[in-house]
Write a protein that holds these residues in place. Structure first.
Motif, mmCIF file in Angstrom:
data_model
loop_
_atom_site.group_PDB
_atom_site.id
_atom_site.type_symbol
_atom_site.label_atom_id
_atom_site.label_comp_id
_atom_site.label_asym_id
_atom_site.label_seq_id
_atom_site.Cartn_x
_atom_site.Cartn_y
_atom_site.Cartn_z
ATOM 1 N N SER A 336 -21.445 -39.116 100.271
ATOM 2 C CA SER A 336 -22.456 -38.742 99.282
ATOM 3 C C SER A 336 -22.499 -39.734 98.128
ATOM 4 N N GLN A 337 -21.342 -40.202 97.699
ATOM 5 C CA GLN A 337 -21.305 -41.212 96.641
ATOM 6 C C GLN A 337 -22.033 -42.482 97.068
ATOM 7 N N ALA A 338 -21.716 -42.948 98.260
ATOM 8 C CA ALA A 338 -22.341 -44.179 98.750
ATOM 9 C C ALA A 338 -23.853 -44.013 98.888
ATOM 10 N N ALA A 339 -24.283 -42.865 99.421
ATOM 11 C CA ALA A 339 -25.723 -42.621 99.588
ATOM 12 C C ALA A 339 -26.436 -42.601 98.249
ATOM 13 N N THR A 340 -25.842 -41.956 97.270
ATOM 14 C CA THR A 340 -26.458 -41.884 95.944
ATOM 15 C C THR A 340 -26.637 -43.273 95.341
ATOM 16 N N LEU A 341 -25.615 -44.112 95.472
ATOM 17 C CA LEU A 341 -25.698 -45.471 94.924
ATOM 18 C C LEU A 341 -26.766 -46.297 95.629
ATOM 19 N N ILE A 342 -26.863 -46.188 96.949
ATOM 20 C CA ILE A 342 -27.835 -46.990 97.691
ATOM 21 C C ILE A 342 -29.254 -46.483 97.472
ATOM 22 N N VAL A 343 -29.439 -45.172 97.444
ATOM 23 C CA VAL A 343 -30.778 -44.625 97.184
ATOM 24 C C VAL A 343 -31.275 -45.092 95.821
ATOM 25 N N ARG A 344 -30.396 -45.059 94.846
ATOM 26 C CA ARG A 344 -30.778 -45.513 93.501
ATOM 27 C C ARG A 344 -31.065 -47.015 93.491
ATOM 28 N N ALA A 345 -30.238 -47.779 94.188
ATOM 29 C CA ALA A 345 -30.436 -49.227 94.225
ATOM 30 C C ALA A 345 -31.755 -49.586 94.909
ATOM 31 N N LEU A 346 -32.116 -48.840 95.950
ATOM 32 C CA LEU A 346 -33.399 -49.066 96.612
ATOM 33 C C LEU A 346 -34.558 -48.708 95.683
#
Length: 454
Positions: A336-346
């Motif tokens: 979940s941490q990784a997904a949150t960071l990548i979604v935000r970065a996108l």
């Protein structure tokens, strides 16, 4: 003290409403900003809301109406006296007026046509033009109330023109320069005019490099452009470069709130991007949450099948079962941490699809470091519990699970972006389910391999 004063003022307004003292309601309401009234709006009864919209200063009533949900806007425009509706409509900017009329049209097309007939020809034409655009595109956000000048005009001529045009413009801080065909060729600010020799021509002081978008640009892209270039106003052109409107910062703030709410709901597996909790019924909240939870419970049932398949491993070493919750919980949180960071970065364009190799190697490294850190902690805990025989199993399984969950959380949003879906759809609960399934397989496979059981 200021907050207490405001609360006291609202209490006075509420007492005046309950007494039906309209003059007092008007006197108190005039001292309360519409934004403050909106904060307390849901605390008022429908009758009191109706009274306020009927007797508020027309400008304040219009500002309040534009902040309400489309369904509420439609309801009030249907029920308020015609004379009051006319007053409110006269105060609305064309873009807000178009949104309000579209809300009414969804509920009562006949009434929408009647209301349109009350508008003057110029305003009606603007509304009809704005209605052609999708509400989520720049065309649906823009207002046609801008100030345009010609390159050959002198500064003095522009200032004289502004004195006549300013009352009808959304903003006069930026002026757009058009050619004879209405194409956008430059921009200048009010400051440029004030500090420049009145005899100079617009062409000599304008900036020919104008940041702009087209009518079909998505609202999220509009917000991104304005944020990237620190703009408070953004011109909108048609496909041939003709200026057709401007988007102002107040509209973009609403877009940012809408987009952030939508992403947060999707990350939390809530299937209702426009849900407003305080105004939602129990059934609406159930419907928004049930669909994903039903899907997730079926995918979660896979874990039961996995446990059944490894029952011999668990029977041989019962202590393994004690650490299943902590392993699965850690894997889910990591993903979940990784997904949150990548979604935000996108979303912020910090990364794009072409960066996937860099993201892959970076997240392998991050996952490995996290895995070492967390597996060391869990190993110490298992050893302290006295289960030295399964300590290597738990530590190695957690190390591998953290790497896998981290990669899943980072790469699955990229995959969704690749197939044209919103990366936020890769919600945290869904990633947690993937982590649970992979975590059990990894954990029990490692146990079977290292312990030689099953």
């Amino acid at each position: 003290m200021r907050t207490l004063a405001r609360e006291k003022l609202f209490d006075e307004l509420l007492r005046a409403l309950k007494k039906g003292d309209v003059p007092l309601v008007q006197e108190i309401a005039d001292r309360i900003h519409p934004a403050e009234l909106l904060e307390h709006w849901d605390d008022l009864s429908g009758e009191h809301q109706y009274v306020l919209l009927t007797y508020l200063d027309p400008e304040a009533a219009a500002e309040l109406l534009t902040e309400l949900d489309p369904e509420d806007q439609a309801e009030f425009l249907e029920t308020l006296p015609p004379w009051r509706v006319r007053q409110i409509l006269d105060e609305l900017d064309p873009d807000d007026l178009t949104d309000a009329l579209q809300a009414v049209e969804d509920e009562d097309p006949g009434l929408a046509q009647t209301i349109k007939s009350w508008l003057d020809p110029k305003t009606r034409a603007e509304v009809e033009e704005l209605s052609k655009y999708d509400e989520d595109d720049a065309g649906g956000l823009m207002t046609p109330e801008y100030v345009a000048v010609r390159a050959g005009m002198t500064v003095d001529e522009v200032l004289q023109f502004l004195r006549r045009a300013a009352p009808d413009a959304e903003t006069i801080y930026y002026l757009y320069v058009l050619d004879d065909d209405g194409r956008l060729v430059g921009v200048l600010s009010l400051r440029d005019l004030i500090v420049t020799d009145p005899a100079m021509r617009v062409a000599e002081i304008m900036n020919p490099n104008v940041i702009h978008v087209t009518t079909e640009t998505d609202q999220e892209e509009v917000a991104r452009v304005m944020a990237d270039y620190d703009l408070t106003v953004l011109p909108v052109t048609d496909d041939e470069g003709r200026l057709v409107g401007i988007v102002t910062i107040d509209d973009v703030v609403d877009v940012l709130e809408e987009e952030a709410t939508e992403d947060i709901h999707r990350l939390g597996a809530v299937d209702a991007p426009e849900l407003v909790y305080s105004r939602s019924t129990v059934f609406e909240l159930w419907a928004a949450r049930a669909r994903w939870l039903v899907i997730l419970i079926f995918t979660g049932m896979i874990t039961s099948s996995i446990l059944a398949g490894f029952s011999s491993v668990l029977e041989a070493t019962t202590a393994l079962a004690f650490y299943i919750p902590v392993l699965l919980g850690t894997g889910g949180n990591t993903g979940s941490q990784a997904a949150t960071l990548i979604v935000r970065a996108l979303a912020t364009r910090d990364v794009d699809l072409g960066d996937w190799p860099r993201i892959l190697f970076k997240e392998i490294g991050v996952g490995a470091l996290l895995g070492v850190t967390l597996s060391a902690l869990i190993a110490a805990k298992v050893a302290l519990d006295g289960y030295l025989g399964v300590t290597p199993v738990v530590a190695l399984a957690l190390f591998l699970l953290v790497i896998v969950a981290n990669l899943a959380g980072a790469l699955l949003p990229l995959l969704l972006e690749k197939v044209g879906l919103d990366p936020a759809l890769m919600s945290n609960p869904f990633i947690a389910t993937i982590s649970d399934v992979s975590g059990l397989v990894i954990y029990l496979s490692v146990a079977r391999l290292l312990l030689g059981v099953g």
